[in-house]
Motif scaffolding. Sequence first.
Motif, PDB file in Angstrom:
ATOM      1  N   PHE A 286     -34.691  76.030 -10.049  1.00  0.00           N
ATOM      2  CA  PHE A 286     -34.199  76.337  -8.711  1.00  0.00           C
ATOM      3  C   PHE A 286     -33.118  75.338  -8.305  1.00  0.00           C
ATOM      4  O   PHE A 286     -32.078  75.710  -7.744  1.00  0.00           O
ATOM      5  N   ALA A 287     -33.359  74.054  -8.609  1.00  0.00           N
ATOM      6  CA  ALA A 287     -32.395  73.008  -8.266  1.00  0.00           C
ATOM      7  C   ALA A 287     -31.102  73.158  -9.061  1.00  0.00           C
ATOM      8  O   ALA A 287     -29.996  73.000  -8.529  1.00  0.00           O
ATOM      9  N   LEU A 288     -31.222  73.473 -10.359  1.00  0.00           N
ATOM     10  CA  LEU A 288     -30.030  73.671 -11.184  1.00  0.00           C
ATOM     11  C   LEU A 288     -29.211  74.859 -10.691  1.00  0.00           C
ATOM     12  O   LEU A 288     -27.978  74.820 -10.666  1.00  0.00           O
ATOM     13  N   GLY A 289     -29.921  75.918 -10.306  1.00  0.00           N
ATOM     14  CA  GLY A 289     -29.221  77.080  -9.745  1.00  0.00           C
ATOM     15  C   GLY A 289     -28.455  76.726  -8.492  1.00  0.00           C
ATOM     16  O   GLY A 289     -27.327  77.194  -8.278  1.00  0.00           O
ATOM     17  N   LEU A 290     -29.044  75.876  -7.642  1.00  0.00           N
ATOM     18  CA  LEU A 290     -28.392  75.469  -6.408  1.00  0.00           C
ATOM     19  C   LEU A 290     -27.109  74.691  -6.695  1.00  0.00           C
ATOM     20  O   LEU A 290     -26.063  74.928  -6.069  1.00  0.00           O
ATOM     21  N   VAL A 291     -27.154  73.768  -7.662  1.00  0.00           N
ATOM     22  CA  VAL A 291     -25.977  72.976  -8.015  1.00  0.00           C
ATOM     23  C   VAL A 291     -24.876  73.867  -8.586  1.00  0.00           C
ATOM     24  O   VAL A 291     -23.702  73.788  -8.195  1.00  0.00           O
ATOM     25  N   GLY A 292     -25.241  74.752  -9.527  1.00  0.00           N
ATOM     26  CA  GLY A 292     -24.254  75.639 -10.133  1.00  0.00           C
ATOM     27  C   GLY A 292     -23.628  76.579  -9.123  1.00  0.00           C
ATOM     28  O   GLY A 292     -22.408  76.795  -9.129  1.00  0.00           O
ATOM     29  N   ALA A 293     -24.458  77.129  -8.233  1.00  0.00           N
ATOM     30  CA  ALA A 293     -23.952  78.030  -7.195  1.00  0.00           C
ATOM     31  C   ALA A 293     -22.991  77.310  -6.267  1.00  0.00           C
ATOM     32  O   ALA A 293     -21.957  77.859  -5.857  1.00  0.00           O
ATOM     33  N   ALA A 294     -23.330  76.068  -5.931  1.00  0.00           N
ATOM     34  CA  ALA A 294     -22.488  75.281  -5.032  1.00  0.00           C
ATOM     35  C   ALA A 294     -21.123  75.005  -5.652  1.00  0.00           C
ATOM     36  O   ALA A 294     -20.083  75.119  -4.998  1.00  0.00           O
ATOM     37  N   LEU A 295     -21.106  74.640  -6.922  1.00  0.00           N
ATOM     38  CA  LEU A 295     -19.840  74.333  -7.593  1.00  0.00           C
ATOM     39  C   LEU A 295     -18.970  75.583  -7.724  1.00  0.00           C
ATOM     40  O   LEU A 295     -17.748  75.528  -7.508  1.00  0.00           O
ATOM     41  N   LEU A 296     -19.585  76.719  -8.066  1.00  0.00           N
ATOM     42  CA  LEU A 296     -18.825  77.962  -8.186  1.00  0.00           C
ATOM     43  C   LEU A 296     -18.195  78.346  -6.848  1.00  0.00           C
ATOM     44  O   LEU A 296     -17.004  78.654  -6.755  1.00  0.00           O
ATOM     45  N   ALA A 297     -18.996  78.335  -5.787  1.00  0.00           N
ATOM     46  CA  ALA A 297     -18.498  78.743  -4.472  1.00  0.00           C
ATOM     47  C   ALA A 297     -17.483  77.742  -3.919  1.00  0.00           C
ATOM     48  O   ALA A 297     -16.518  78.134  -3.250  1.00  0.00           O
ATOM     49  N   ALA A 298     -17.697  76.450  -4.191  1.00  0.00           N
ATOM     50  CA  ALA A 298     -16.743  75.439  -3.721  1.00  0.00           C
ATOM     51  C   ALA A 298     -15.387  75.592  -4.387  1.00  0.00           C
ATOM     52  O   ALA A 298     -14.366  75.176  -3.833  1.00  0.00           O
ATOM     53  N   ALA A 299     -15.352  76.193  -5.556  1.00  0.00           N
ATOM     54  CA  ALA A 299     -14.076  76.460  -6.225  1.00  0.00           C
ATOM     55  C   ALA A 299     -13.404  77.702  -5.659  1.00  0.00           C
ATOM     56  O   ALA A 299     -12.176  77.762  -5.537  1.00  0.00           O
ATOM     57  N   ILE A 300     -14.192  78.711  -5.267  1.00  0.00           N
ATOM     58  CA  ILE A 300     -13.635  80.006  -4.880  1.00  0.00           C
ATOM     59  C   ILE A 300     -13.295  80.090  -3.398  1.00  0.00           C
ATOM     60  O   ILE A 300     -12.300  80.721  -3.015  1.00  0.00           O
ATOM     61  N   LEU A 301     -14.086  79.461  -2.520  1.00  0.00           N
ATOM     62  CA  LEU A 301     -13.815  79.554  -1.075  1.00  0.00           C
ATOM     63  C   LEU A 301     -12.415  79.058  -0.708  1.00  0.00           C
ATOM     64  O   LEU A 301     -11.669  79.744   0.011  1.00  0.00           O
ATOM     65  N   PRO A 302     -11.994  77.870  -1.166  1.00  0.00           N
ATOM     66  CA  PRO A 302     -10.623  77.441  -0.854  1.00  0.00           C
ATOM     67  C   PRO A 302      -9.571  78.373  -1.452  1.00  0.00           C
ATOM     68  O   PRO A 302      -8.481  78.524  -0.902  1.00  0.00           O
ATOM     69  N   LEU A 303      -9.909  79.021  -2.575  1.00  0.00           N
ATOM     70  CA  LEU A 303      -8.982  79.956  -3.201  1.00  0.00           C
ATOM     71  C   LEU A 303      -8.768  81.177  -2.303  1.00  0.00           C
ATOM     72  O   LEU A 303      -7.635  81.635  -2.102  1.00  0.00           O
ATOM     73  N   SER A 304      -9.850  81.688  -1.726  1.00  0.00           N
ATOM     74  CA  SER A 304      -9.754  82.798  -0.785  1.00  0.00           C
ATOM     75  C   SER A 304      -8.895  82.422   0.420  1.00  0.00           C
ATOM     76  O   SER A 304      -8.057  83.211   0.877  1.00  0.00           O
ATOM     77  N   THR A 305      -9.101  81.212   0.931  1.00  0.00           N
ATOM     78  CA  THR A 305      -8.325  80.739   2.085  1.00  0.00           C
ATOM     79  C   THR A 305      -6.839  80.611   1.748  1.00  0.00           C
ATOM     80  O   THR A 305      -5.974  81.033   2.524  1.00  0.00           O
ATOM     81  N   ALA A 306      -6.543  80.031   0.604  1.00  0.00           N
ATOM     82  CA  ALA A 306      -5.145  79.832   0.201  1.00  0.00           C
ATOM     83  C   ALA A 306      -4.426  81.159   0.009  1.00  0.00           C
ATOM     84  O   ALA A 306      -3.267  81.326   0.427  1.00  0.00           O
ATOM     85  N   TYR A 307      -5.101  82.127  -0.625  1.00  0.00           N
ATOM     86  CA  TYR A 307      -4.505  83.455  -0.773  1.00  0.00           C
ATOM     87  C   TYR A 307      -4.124  84.026   0.599  1.00  0.00           C
ATOM     88  O   TYR A 307      -3.026  84.542   0.799  1.00  0.00           O
ATOM     89  N   SER A 308      -5.055  83.960   1.548  1.00  0.00           N
ATOM     90  CA  SER A 308      -4.859  84.591   2.854  1.00  0.00           C
ATOM     91  C   SER A 308      -3.724  83.939   3.639  1.00  0.00           C
ATOM     92  O   SER A 308      -2.900  84.624   4.267  1.00  0.00           O
ATOM     93  N   ILE A 309      -3.671  82.612   3.640  1.00  0.00           N
ATOM     94  CA  ILE A 309      -2.615  81.905   4.359  1.00  0.00           C
ATOM     95  C   ILE A 309      -1.248  82.257   3.783  1.00  0.00           C
ATOM     96  O   ILE A 309      -0.286  82.509   4.521  1.00  0.00           O
ATOM     97  N   CYS A 310      -1.153  82.304   2.469  1.00  0.00           N
ATOM     98  CA  CYS A 310       0.129  82.626   1.833  1.00  0.00           C
ATOM     99  C   CYS A 310       0.535  84.074   2.082  1.00  0.00           C
ATOM    100  O   CYS A 310       1.728  84.375   2.237  1.00  0.00           O
ATOM    101  N   GLU A 311      -0.450  84.973   2.117  1.00  0.00           N
ATOM    102  CA  GLU A 311      -0.135  86.383   2.406  1.00  0.00           C
ATOM    103  C   GLU A 311       0.445  86.522   3.813  1.00  0.00           C
ATOM    104  O   GLU A 311       1.399  87.277   4.028  1.00  0.00           O
TER     105      GLU A 311
END
Length: 416
Positions: A286-311
Amino acid sequence: MSTAGPPTVTARRVRVATLVAVLGPGLLAGLSDDDPAGITTYSVLGASYGYQLLWVLLLSTVALVVFHSLGARMGVVTGQGLIGLIRQRYGVRASALALVVLVLANVGTTCAEFAGIAAGFGLFHVPPAVSVPISAVVVSTLVLRGRFHRVEHLLMGLATVFVAYVAAGFLAHPDWGQAATGLVLPTMPLRHGAVLIVTATVGTTLAPWGLSFIQSYAVDKKLTTDDLGYERVDVITGAVLTGVIGFFVVVASAATLHAQGVTIESASDAAGALEPLAGPLASTLFALGLVGAALLAAAILPLSTAYSICEFAGAEAALDDDFEHASLFYVSYLATAAVGAGVVLAPGLPLIRILVLSQVLNAVLLLPLLGFMFGIARDRDLMGQYAATRSMSAVYAVTLGLVALCIGALLALGLP
């Protein structure tokens, strides 16, 4: 007769190869919904209400399939991201409103991702002052310095960590009969806490940033209308996996924490509490899943924001562009990651409350974005032959109504 076999095999191989090449937007957008805020929400849902509210997760997953399919189709057909389309269809003011809504939701959720990183690594005795800044630097470097396909493969590889939640769910030995009943028999305690967690579940599953990300990412991946059938498989697979992982988080919490009357406030609480109830392996997974999920989402959330601002600004926004040609894209990404990490490192902030309430905020901010998508989907000038049919328009309208119902019920009972 002898020549019929090889072309069939070759055609099948071509279809499989094309599907593998198209996979990405749906899988990443879907699986990233199972981020720390999502895992926290699902853990609280299971610990507080057992199997009773699993039907909410099922309906949210269906809504995820519907609107992620729409987002991907809009991106492929028009070659534009969501904010760019809103600007074209509704004008600058409406797109500015949509951008503000999206950035607010994204920054709040990015804070939740880094709070999840702090909580997840904390279970392995790594202090936030070490885990948060290092994680921010690592994910930003990997995403911004890599080529598109390398970044995509890295993120999809990271997503395999979600298998840990499925294993933890089985190790908890849930009551599968009660779980099945909870999935198909809607019951709802009319209490503030129940309405709050239901609204948070809708907000974390059908997240605003995911709608923007899947559309922009499909554009960045340069998919065409010939790929739409394969992309539909990608979207459905990602959404179903999202629901399956959420299901196992809920049943693991229901079978152990709810059954023993254990109250939790976060996914890290759930991981710690699982050890005496389901064994150290379930807790570690459960703890490993939490760490992996956090790293994946922390990489993608700023990407979503950057796409939107540039659009909105009409600037270049592609992972393969260098800083000189896409400076706003890079700056937007880094600023979002820096704010998310910085807020989490500020002393005295109620991080758990930030995690749950960010998902409630997602649900509230979801409404205007779904409304914009609904209008664009029916616009034949923009969507041509791919415009929404009457039946699909009805499905979109029902989904909008259900989200509005959740928010209305929460407002009637009083905001948290």
